[in-house]
Scaffold this motif. Structure first.
Motif, PDB file in Angstrom:
ATOM      1  N   GLN A  33       0.790  -1.241   0.000  1.00  0.00           N
ATOM      2  CA  GLN A  33       0.000   0.000   0.000  1.00  0.00           C
ATOM      3  C   GLN A  33       0.824   1.294   0.000  1.00  0.00           C
ATOM      4  OE1 GLN A  33      -2.385   0.383   3.489  1.00  0.00           O
ATOM      5  NE2 GLN A  33      -4.040   1.421   2.411  1.00  0.00           N
ATOM      6  N   ASN A  34       0.782   1.998  -1.123  1.00  0.00           N
ATOM      7  CA  ASN A  34       1.441   3.304  -1.192  1.00  0.00           C
ATOM      8  C   ASN A  34       2.900   3.282  -0.770  1.00  0.00           C
ATOM      9  OD1 ASN A  34       0.222   5.768  -2.023  1.00  0.00           O
ATOM     10  ND2 ASN A  34      -1.402   5.300  -0.549  1.00  0.00           N
ATOM     11  N   PHE A  35       3.627   2.378  -1.346  1.00  0.00           N
ATOM     12  CA  PHE A  35       5.029   2.239  -0.944  1.00  0.00           C
ATOM     13  C   PHE A  35       5.852   3.369  -1.560  1.00  0.00           C
ATOM     14  CE2 PHE A  35       9.323   0.648  -1.478  1.00  0.00           C
ATOM     15  CZ  PHE A  35       9.611   0.189  -0.208  1.00  0.00           C
ATOM     16  N   ASN A  36       6.339   4.250  -0.723  1.00  0.00           N
ATOM     17  CA  ASN A  36       7.156   5.375  -1.211  1.00  0.00           C
ATOM     18  C   ASN A  36       8.238   5.734  -0.202  1.00  0.00           C
ATOM     19  OD1 ASN A  36       5.868   6.797   0.823  1.00  0.00           O
ATOM     20  ND2 ASN A  36       4.506   7.934  -0.560  1.00  0.00           N
ATOM     21  N   THR A  37       8.959   6.789  -0.464  1.00  0.00           N
ATOM     22  CA  THR A  37      10.093   7.139   0.411  1.00  0.00           C
ATOM     23  C   THR A  37       9.631   7.476   1.830  1.00  0.00           C
ATOM     24  OG1 THR A  37       9.982   9.323  -0.575  1.00  0.00           O
ATOM     25  CG2 THR A  37      11.769   7.906  -1.316  1.00  0.00           C
ATOM     26  N   LEU A  46      10.521  -0.031   8.117  1.00  0.00           N
ATOM     27  CA  LEU A  46      11.551  -0.602   7.250  1.00  0.00           C
ATOM     28  C   LEU A  46      12.091  -1.909   7.831  1.00  0.00           C
ATOM     29  CD1 LEU A  46      13.289  -0.275   4.715  1.00  0.00           C
ATOM     30  CD2 LEU A  46      14.924   1.022   6.074  1.00  0.00           C
ATOM     31  N   HIS A  47      12.297  -1.933   9.131  1.00  0.00           N
ATOM     32  CA  HIS A  47      12.833  -3.133   9.764  1.00  0.00           C
ATOM     33  C   HIS A  47      11.840  -4.306   9.674  1.00  0.00           C
ATOM     34  CE1 HIS A  47      15.277  -5.594  12.302  1.00  0.00           C
ATOM     35  NE2 HIS A  47      14.292  -5.776  13.152  1.00  0.00           N
ATOM     36  N   LEU A  48      10.595  -3.992   9.904  1.00  0.00           N
ATOM     37  CA  LEU A  48       9.560  -5.023   9.846  1.00  0.00           C
ATOM     38  C   LEU A  48       9.433  -5.584   8.427  1.00  0.00           C
ATOM     39  CD1 LEU A  48       7.712  -6.175  11.953  1.00  0.00           C
ATOM     40  CD2 LEU A  48       5.984  -4.499  11.327  1.00  0.00           C
ATOM     41  N   GLY A  69      13.299   5.379  -7.748  1.00  0.00           N
ATOM     42  CA  GLY A  69      13.987   4.203  -7.209  1.00  0.00           C
ATOM     43  C   GLY A  69      14.595   4.394  -5.826  1.00  0.00           C
ATOM     44  N   LYS A  70      14.310   5.538  -5.185  1.00  0.00           N
ATOM     45  CA  LYS A  70      14.936   5.790  -3.879  1.00  0.00           C
ATOM     46  C   LYS A  70      14.405   4.855  -2.792  1.00  0.00           C
ATOM     47  CE  LYS A  70      16.552  10.540  -4.009  1.00  0.00           C
ATOM     48  NZ  LYS A  70      15.966  11.882  -4.064  1.00  0.00           N
ATOM     49  N   ALA A  71      13.098   4.675  -2.785  1.00  0.00           N
ATOM     50  CA  ALA A  71      12.500   3.823  -1.744  1.00  0.00           C
ATOM     51  C   ALA A  71      12.947   2.376  -1.911  1.00  0.00           C
ATOM     52  CB  ALA A  71      10.972   3.926  -1.795  1.00  0.00           C
ATOM     53  N   MET A  72      12.930   1.887  -3.151  1.00  0.00           N
ATOM     54  CA  MET A  72      13.372   0.508  -3.381  1.00  0.00           C
ATOM     55  C   MET A  72      14.852   0.351  -3.040  1.00  0.00           C
ATOM     56  SD  MET A  72      11.062  -1.643  -3.991  1.00  0.00           S
ATOM     57  CE  MET A  72      12.227  -2.986  -4.206  1.00  0.00           C
ATOM     58  N   GLY A  73      15.642   1.370  -3.359  1.00  0.00           N
ATOM     59  CA  GLY A  73      17.065   1.341  -3.030  1.00  0.00           C
ATOM     60  C   GLY A  73      17.279   1.155  -1.531  1.00  0.00           C
ATOM     61  N   GLU A  74      16.528   1.913  -0.750  1.00  0.00           N
ATOM     62  CA  GLU A  74      16.622   1.815   0.719  1.00  0.00           C
ATOM     63  C   GLU A  74      16.217   0.425   1.191  1.00  0.00           C
ATOM     64  OE1 GLU A  74      16.586   4.123   3.502  1.00  0.00           O
ATOM     65  OE2 GLU A  74      17.087   5.967   2.435  1.00  0.00           O
ATOM     66  N   LYS A 105      -1.866   8.752 -10.057  1.00  0.00           N
ATOM     67  CA  LYS A 105      -1.594   7.681  -9.082  1.00  0.00           C
ATOM     68  C   LYS A 105      -0.938   6.468  -9.736  1.00  0.00           C
ATOM     69  CE  LYS A 105      -6.455   6.321  -9.314  1.00  0.00           C
ATOM     70  NZ  LYS A 105      -7.640   5.903  -8.583  1.00  0.00           N
ATOM     71  N   LYS A 106       0.174   6.711 -10.370  1.00  0.00           N
ATOM     72  CA  LYS A 106       0.875   5.615 -11.049  1.00  0.00           C
ATOM     73  C   LYS A 106       1.516   4.652 -10.049  1.00  0.00           C
ATOM     74  CE  LYS A 106       2.078   7.664 -15.505  1.00  0.00           C
ATOM     75  NZ  LYS A 106       0.958   7.020 -16.197  1.00  0.00           N
ATOM     76  N   GLU A 107       1.412   3.378 -10.363  1.00  0.00           N
ATOM     77  CA  GLU A 107       1.969   2.335  -9.490  1.00  0.00           C
ATOM     78  C   GLU A 107       2.868   1.408 -10.302  1.00  0.00           C
ATOM     79  OE1 GLU A 107      -1.158   0.115  -7.659  1.00  0.00           O
ATOM     80  OE2 GLU A 107      -2.225   1.925  -7.049  1.00  0.00           O
ATOM     81  N   GLN A 108       3.886   0.880  -9.615  1.00  0.00           N
ATOM     82  CA  GLN A 108       4.783  -0.073 -10.270  1.00  0.00           C
ATOM     83  C   GLN A 108       4.572  -1.467  -9.699  1.00  0.00           C
ATOM     84  OE1 GLN A 108       7.516   3.294  -9.057  1.00  0.00           O
ATOM     85  NE2 GLN A 108       8.956   1.750  -9.787  1.00  0.00           N
TER      86      GLN A 108
END
Ligand code: NAG
Ligand code: NAG
Length: 324
Positions: A33-37, A46-48, A69-74, A105-108
């Motif tokens: 759900q709404n995965f972003n930075t 993030l830990h969970l 790609g910042k959130a996925m990078g993290e 509301k683009k999603e990947q």
């Protein structure tokens, strides 16, 4: 030694074998759900997420809104740090679609995978298509082909879909076309369709499944039953997220009864409130059977070989032993 004691011993052995069984190759699907930075900047979240995802060999993430790609990078760095402290030979990589859906509301779709157990062979973005004036899909499937040498099946294709709730029935029926086209295009039979199908509750009822090809075609197996609950809150009890596997061969390469909702509330002992900070869905998971390597088999057999003479002694009737 009495009869009961022998049974106990055998039972103990059976448990031992069960416990030492390797855990298999896991494929997961998770609507994050709404995965972003903003989401990954919460260190508890993030830990969970890291702990949850570290169970999967391949995981489809949906509702990812991360154009740069910042959130996925993290997330991947966090996962790889976590893996390094535990299993140093594992690390994660990912492949993502571009943003799909309406502009605001683009999603990947993202596939996260362990690069030692899964190799990405190919990927394909299903093109935008229309029926009349309407888009067939809100988010066209981003299809991937993986090789997984440790699994019995060896390789497989994953077709993801996050269906738009009000259009779920139509999208699922059209997903059948994607599936048949991909089998022709890539000449593969082992296909798993997965994702947040919204395939339950008000959106997809029993009655309106009859003419839906994804439900009604022989040889397509729905692994999660309607009575599972893939949602987090007590207000909803819906089997939205699903796995649909194609073919007897693939079905037989799956650990029986391994498809389930990963309800980590109990395992991690956390509050619903905390879980909802990640998502209102739970991940789903399924295990593929692995080919046992010679080394693994040997390790598994060793205790048996040690205990075998004892078992023989126990099982043989006492009179025979007396004769020996
Ligand atoms: C991330 O999504 C949330 C909604 O869940 C939103 O409030 C927030 O502004 C978003 N953050 C970024 C950086 O886009
Ligand atoms: C997996 O990824 C890590 C980190 O990116 C890399 O060092 C390693 O060589 C990769 N392993 C394989 C088998 O591709």
């Amino acid at each position: 030694m009495g009869r009961d004691q022998r049974y106990l011993l055998l039972l103990g052995l059976a448990c031992f074998v069960f416990l030492t069984r390797s855990s298999g190759f896991k494929i997961c699907a998770y609507n994050v759900q709404n995965f972003n930075t903003s989401k990954v900047s919460d260190s508890r979240v993030l830990h969970l997420l890291t702990r949850i995802l570290s169970n999967c060999d391949v995981c489809l993430l949906q509702e990812v809104k991360d154009p740069d790609g910042k959130a996925m990078g993290e997330l991947v760095s966090s996962l790889n740090r976590y893996m390094q402290t535990r299993y140093d030979e594992y690390s994660y990589d990912y492949v993502t679609s571009k943003g799909l859906g309406q502009s605001e509301k683009k999603e990947q779709y993202v596939f996260l995978y362990r690069n030692q157990t899964a190799k990405l062979v190919d990927k394909y973005q299903y093109p935008k298509s229309k029926k009349g004036n309407e888009d067939v899909f809100s988010r066209e499937p981003f299809i991937v082909h993986f090789k997984a040498p440790k699994t019995k099946i060896g390789q497989f294709v994953l077709i993801p879909l996050r269906a738009e709730p009000l259009n779920a029935l139509k999208e699922l029926d059209s997903l059948f076309d994607v599936f048949t086209e991909m089998m022709k295009k890539w000449k593969v039979e082992n296909v798993l369709l997965l994702g947040d199908f919204h395939a339950d509750c008000g959106y997809v009822t029993r009655k309106n499944r009859m003419n839906n090809r994804l439900f009604a075609t022989n040889g397509l197996f729905w692994l999660l039953r309607d009575d599972v609950d893939t949602t987090v809150t007590d207000m909803t009890d819906c089997a939205y997220d699903r796995f649909v596997v194609h073919g007897e061969k693939f079905l037989k390469a799956i650990e029986p009864l391994s498809a389930r909702v990963f309800n980590f509330k109990r395992k991690f002992q956390i509050s619903t409130e905390q879980i909802l900070k990640i998502s209102d869905h739970y991940p789903i998971e399924v295990e593929l059977k692995e080919v046992k390597s010679a080394g693994q088999l040997q390790a598994l057999m060793q205790p048996f070989l040690l205990i075998l003479p004892l078992v023989v002694l126990l099982i043989l009737p006492e009179s025979t032993i007396g004769l020996m």
